[in-house]
Design an enzyme around this catalytic site. Structure first.
Site, PDB file in Angstrom:
ATOM      1  N   HIS A   1       0.854  -1.190   0.000  1.00 48.33           N
ATOM      2  CA  HIS A   1       0.000   0.000   0.000  1.00 48.33           C
ATOM      3  C   HIS A   1       0.881   1.228   0.000  1.00 48.33           C
ATOM      4  O   HIS A   1       1.946   1.242   0.616  1.00 48.33           O
ATOM      5  CB  HIS A   1      -0.892   0.017   1.251  1.00 48.33           C
ATOM      6  CG  HIS A   1      -2.050   0.950   1.122  1.00 48.33           C
ATOM      7  ND1 HIS A   1      -1.944   2.289   1.362  1.00 48.33           N
ATOM      8  CD2 HIS A   1      -3.333   0.721   0.735  1.00 48.33           C
ATOM      9  CE1 HIS A   1      -3.127   2.855   1.154  1.00 48.33           C
ATOM     10  NE2 HIS A   1      -3.981   1.939   0.769  1.00 48.33           N
TER      11      HIS A   1
ATOM     12  N   ASP B   1      -8.071  -5.099  -0.244  1.00 44.03           N
ATOM     13  CA  ASP B   1      -8.540  -5.963  -1.341  1.00 44.03           C
ATOM     14  C   ASP B   1      -8.187  -7.434  -1.155  1.00 44.03           C
ATOM     15  O   ASP B   1      -8.652  -8.277  -1.929  1.00 44.03           O
ATOM     16  CB  ASP B   1      -7.925  -5.467  -2.659  1.00 44.03           C
ATOM     17  CG  ASP B   1      -8.449  -4.091  -3.012  1.00 44.03           C
ATOM     18  OD1 ASP B   1      -7.627  -3.192  -3.287  1.00 44.03           O
ATOM     19  OD2 ASP B   1      -9.676  -3.906  -2.976  1.00 44.03           O
TER      20      ASP B   1
END
Ligand code: SDX
Length: 393
Positions: free
Chosen positions: A272, A329
């Site tokens: 991320h 996700d």
């Protein structure tokens, strides 16, 4: 102003705005909407209440929430002429391409949304309409993929139940929408509702900064979210897990591929730009996976593969050094699948969840009267050249 610029490709270290909507601490893995920890909202709130909080800045009173839900219920129908756009799509076209086009085409039905200097009430109406119609459009896209007739909103239902009924309900018989499924959907949509200046939200803000209408701005955000490095990752994760399953579930082999710089394969759902610790949303979704699959009596082998991948990666120096953790996700697709959604609808569900955040951020950008977004560059191309006739090239 003196003509120099600081180069920051991908805006890794650039603050594009000041915002009071969502707070992230990437080192500590903290996420708060308007100061409320995501863990509390995921456990105690509902998606439409969180939408109110993000857009208007405060948790609503019972009356405010009832009025908000009533206003939304006045606009859940989509103009019947939208079906002409729907019918134009090839039956197997990707739902995200349909969603982006259909949302932008909403502006065709609401010319008042194209006016510059709209009043506060006009702006509020266009935000309510955007929120109200998204669930209907998403459900219609799903029904079209099955070749089934679309369902219409029933305003006796709350927002999420209405969405699930339009999606999984049938014209031919009454379908009971399982409260477990509605509760899981509320949690997932809350967890996706906003995330400060991510790629798609920045897109919505910059498109809106040219005074483009809300439908066109959100449509642009949907297009940005589609990419597998962003919202499209939730579809890519399930496709990756399925591939690993078909390949015999050898997680070590796939971790090695993810580390191999000569191999384009990346561990989807990992890493991320901001979180250099666990994504708090991934923690909540991972726990919800076990709860919901157990309640629904589903045993999904890819969940075990996902857990094994996480376990191995978190001990591997390559991932540890780069502070790569599971993101939102990584587990979400496993729940979406358990709730009955096909893989190519997962990113559309991310868009439905992110919509209140896009709306809130677009509203804040307009309230702050921010200038049109127009970054500079470092030029490194040819300098002075004379034109050469084609005969002499
Ligand atoms: C979302 O911004 C947001 O908030 C987004 C989001 C939201 O709510 O809006 O949180 C939603 O988009 C989550 C991210 C979903 N994407 C994926 O899961 C795709 C896989 N992850 C990546 O491609 C990547 O981690 C990003 C895109 C998420 C972040 O990319 P960055 O910040 O540009 O980091 P990078 O690509 O420069 O990676 C840094 C290093 C590189 O190695 P080195 O060059 O230092 O040797 O880490 C490696 C990368 O190769 N790396 C990975 C990896 N992610 C990063 N290596 C293997 N597998 C991965 N998943």
């Amino acid at each position: 102003q003196s003509g120099y610029v600081t180069l920051d490709v991908g805006y890794k270290n650039t603050g594009a705005t000041q915002s009071s909507i969502t707070f992230l601490d990437g080192e500590l893995g903290i996420l708060k909407y308007r100061g409320y920890p995501i863990e509390q909202l995921a456990e105690k709130s509902t998606f439409i209440e969180v939408a109110y909080l993000l857009i208007y800045g405060e948790l609503p009173t019972a009356d405010q929430l009832a009025k908000f839900e009533y206003e939304i219920s006045r606009h859940t129908l989509v103009h019947e002429d939208m079906k002409k756009f729907f019918d134009g799509f090839p039956s197997k076209s990707h739902p995200m391409g349909q969603l982006s086009s259909l949302v932008c085409s909403l502006s065709a039905f609401y010319p008042e949304s194209l006016k510059s200097n709209q009043t506060k009430e006009e702006l509020n109406q266009s935000m309510i309409k955007m929120l109200a119609k998204m669930a209907t459009i998403v459900s219609w896209i799903y029904k079209k993929s099955l070749g089934h007739p679309v369902m219409y909103p029933l305003n006796k239902f709350d927002y999420v139940t209405n969405f699930m009924n339009m999606t999984f309900g049938q014209l031919t018989e009454d379908v009971e929408i399982d409260p477990v499924v509605v509760s899981a959907m509320n949690t997932l949509l809350i967890l996706h509702a906003d995330h400060e200046q991510n790629c798609s939200t920045s897109t919505v803000r910059i498109v809106g900064s040219s005074e483009s209408n809300i439908y066109a701005s959100v449509s642009a955000g949907i297009s940005a979210l589609w990419g597998p490095l962003h919202g499209g990752a939730n579809q890519a994760v399930i496709e990756m897990l399925e591939k690993i399953k078909e390949d015999g579930g050898d997680t070590d082999k796939w971790i090695a591929k993810a580390k191999d710089k000569n191999d384009p394969f990346r561990l989807m759902g990992f890493g991320h730009r901001v979180y250099k610790n666990f994504d708090p949303r991934a923690k909540i979704i991972k726990k919800a996976c076990d709860d919901i699959l157990e309640k629904l009596g589903i045993d999904d082998e890819v969940l075990e593969i996902a857990k094994r991948l996480e376990e191995v990666a978190l001990k591997d120096p390559y991932f540890v050094e780069r502070k790569l953790y599971p993101n939102v996700d990584f587990y979400s697709g496993i729940i979406y699948r358990a709730l009955g959604f096909p893989t190519d609808m997962f990113t559309v569900l991310f868009a439905l969840g992110r919509l209140p955040g896009w709306i809130a951020q677009w509203k804040e950008m307009k309230q702050n009267k921010e200038p049109i977004g127009r970054p500079r560059q470092i030029y490194n191309g040819a300098v002075d050249r004379e034109y050469v006739d084609i005969a002499n090239r």
